[in-house]
Scaffold this motif. Structure first.
Motif, mmCIF file in Angstrom:
data_model
loop_
_atom_site.group_PDB
_atom_site.id
_atom_site.type_symbol
_atom_site.label_atom_id
_atom_site.label_comp_id
_atom_site.label_asym_id
_atom_site.label_seq_id
_atom_site.Cartn_x
_atom_site.Cartn_y
_atom_site.Cartn_z
ATOM 1 N N TYR A 70 5.855 15.492 -4.206
ATOM 2 C CA TYR A 70 7.123 16.497 -3.999
ATOM 3 C C TYR A 70 7.890 16.442 -5.154
ATOM 4 N N LEU A 71 8.485 17.914 -5.230
ATOM 5 C CA LEU A 71 9.296 18.090 -6.395
ATOM 6 C C LEU A 71 10.831 18.177 -6.036
ATOM 7 N N LEU A 72 11.510 17.586 -7.134
ATOM 8 C CA LEU A 72 12.969 17.165 -6.901
ATOM 9 C C LEU A 72 13.489 18.400 -7.938
ATOM 10 N N GLN A 73 14.242 19.185 -7.084
ATOM 11 C CA GLN A 73 14.937 20.336 -8.037
ATOM 12 C C GLN A 73 15.978 19.844 -8.677
ATOM 13 N N GLN A 74 16.121 19.871 -10.228
ATOM 14 C CA GLN A 74 17.407 19.500 -10.459
ATOM 15 C C GLN A 74 17.912 20.896 -11.290
ATOM 16 N N VAL A 75 19.205 20.524 -12.135
ATOM 17 C CA VAL A 75 19.857 21.732 -12.460
ATOM 18 C C VAL A 75 18.898 22.418 -13.473
ATOM 19 N N ARG A 76 18.337 21.781 -14.408
ATOM 20 C CA ARG A 76 17.416 22.468 -15.420
ATOM 21 C C ARG A 76 16.114 22.501 -15.334
ATOM 22 N N SER A 77 15.461 21.623 -14.526
ATOM 23 C CA SER A 77 14.114 21.403 -14.170
ATOM 24 C C SER A 77 13.671 20.646 -12.982
ATOM 25 N N ALA A 78 12.414 20.474 -12.717
ATOM 26 C CA ALA A 78 12.124 19.747 -11.592
ATOM 27 C C ALA A 78 11.149 18.719 -11.939
ATOM 28 N N LYS A 79 11.313 17.564 -11.036
ATOM 29 C CA LYS A 79 10.528 16.340 -11.174
ATOM 30 C C LYS A 79 9.598 16.258 -10.120
ATOM 31 N N ARG A 80 8.542 15.913 -10.599
ATOM 32 C CA ARG A 80 7.431 15.518 -9.597
ATOM 33 C C ARG A 80 7.375 14.068 -9.254
ATOM 34 N N LEU A 81 7.810 13.839 -7.951
ATOM 35 C CA LEU A 81 8.144 12.431 -7.302
ATOM 36 C C LEU A 81 7.118 12.093 -6.484
ATOM 37 N N LEU A 82 6.920 10.824 -6.358
ATOM 38 C CA LEU A 82 5.861 10.189 -5.513
ATOM 39 C C LEU A 82 6.884 9.223 -4.827
ATOM 40 N N ALA A 83 6.678 8.982 -3.156
ATOM 41 C CA ALA A 83 7.345 7.898 -2.650
ATOM 42 C C ALA A 83 6.252 6.800 -2.399
ATOM 43 N N LEU A 84 6.916 5.574 -2.532
ATOM 44 C CA LEU A 84 6.159 4.340 -2.481
ATOM 45 C C LEU A 84 6.723 3.462 -1.280
ATOM 46 N N SER A 85 5.829 2.918 -0.645
ATOM 47 C CA SER A 85 6.226 2.125 0.340
ATOM 48 C C SER A 85 5.747 0.259 0.057
ATOM 49 N N LEU A 86 6.400 -0.348 0.214
ATOM 50 C CA LEU A 86 6.175 -1.793 0.185
ATOM 51 C C LEU A 86 6.481 -2.629 1.565
ATOM 52 N N ARG A 87 5.155 -2.845 2.310
ATOM 53 C CA ARG A 87 5.471 -3.267 3.695
ATOM 54 C C ARG A 87 5.053 -4.736 3.640
ATOM 55 N N PHE A 88 5.917 -5.329 4.522
ATOM 56 C CA PHE A 88 5.687 -6.716 4.636
ATOM 57 C C PHE A 88 5.183 -7.343 6.357
ATOM 58 N N TYR A 89 4.482 -8.177 6.305
ATOM 59 C CA TYR A 89 3.987 -8.501 7.734
ATOM 60 C C TYR A 89 4.363 -9.865 8.038
ATOM 61 N N PRO A 90 4.561 -9.993 9.338
ATOM 62 C CA PRO A 90 4.835 -11.425 9.883
ATOM 63 C C PRO A 90 3.807 -12.347 9.657
ATOM 64 N N ASP A 91 4.392 -13.671 9.548
ATOM 65 C CA ASP A 91 3.195 -14.731 9.321
ATOM 66 C C ASP A 91 2.850 -15.659 10.499
ATOM 67 N N LEU A 92 3.458 -15.242 11.436
ATOM 68 C CA LEU A 92 3.334 -16.011 12.739
ATOM 69 C C LEU A 92 2.652 -15.393 13.854
ATOM 70 N N ALA A 93 1.706 -16.166 14.585
ATOM 71 C CA ALA A 93 0.982 -15.633 15.563
ATOM 72 C C ALA A 93 1.680 -14.784 16.577
ATOM 73 N N ASP A 94 2.770 -15.027 16.815
ATOM 74 C CA ASP A 94 3.556 -14.135 17.865
ATOM 75 C C ASP A 94 4.306 -12.836 17.148
ATOM 76 N N GLY A 95 4.024 -12.575 16.059
ATOM 77 C CA GLY A 95 4.397 -11.558 15.556
ATOM 78 C C GLY A 95 5.980 -11.597 14.909
ATOM 79 N N THR A 96 6.224 -12.774 14.686
ATOM 80 C CA THR A 96 7.671 -12.846 14.042
ATOM 81 C C THR A 96 7.386 -13.574 12.677
ATOM 82 N N PHE A 97 8.371 -13.691 11.969
ATOM 83 C CA PHE A 97 8.620 -14.185 10.790
ATOM 84 C C PHE A 97 9.059 -15.592 10.757
#
Length: 128
Positions: A70-97
């Motif tokens: 997506y584009l971030l409109q700035q005063v003089r120009s626009a920047k093409r940005l990408l959103a990144l996500s880092l997801r973590f998963y539980p390590d126990l069988a009952d779905g907890t950490f």
């Protein structure tokens, strides 16, 4: 205009942001996903930083995903940005950490933001 209070002098102040968040249940991290928005030209370096920070904090098999550009409109120009996500998963069988994994996951956020600054990668995501 008599009797109308300005909004900043309301007798009902807005609650603090922290009170709006639901409490974190026991055995769960502060957040299961960390998101950043970076300039598209920094996408590969950001992914490398994500994995390096996760590994240095003892996180195995985090999931990194990339959103639509997506584009971030700035005063003089626009920047093409990408959103990144880092997801973590539980390590126990009952779905907890496990306590150790939970501590590691909770440390990733501050370490990630510091590592991005050190790599001179700007994060354009809103601060929460």
């Amino acid at each position: 205009m008599i009797g109308i209070k300005p909004p900043w002098r309301s007798s009902n102040p807005q609650p603090e942001i922290a009170t709006l968040r639901a409490p974190v249940p026991p055995g769960m991290p502060d957040r299961e996903k960390i998101q950043v928005a970076v300039d598209a030209k920094n996408i590969l370096r950001t992914i490398e930083v994500f994995f390096a920070v996760a590994e240095s904090n003892g996180i195995q098999q985090p999931e990194v995903s990339v959103g639509k550009p997506y584009l971030l409109q700035q005063v003089r120009s626009a920047k093409r940005l990408l959103a990144l996500s880092l997801r973590f998963y539980p390590d126990l069988a009952d779905g907890t950490f496990s306590p150790t994994h939970l501590e590691n996951v909770n440390r990733v956020g501050p370490h990630l933001h510091r590592a991005l600054r050190n790599a001179r990668i700007a994060d354009y995501s809103p601060i929460d």
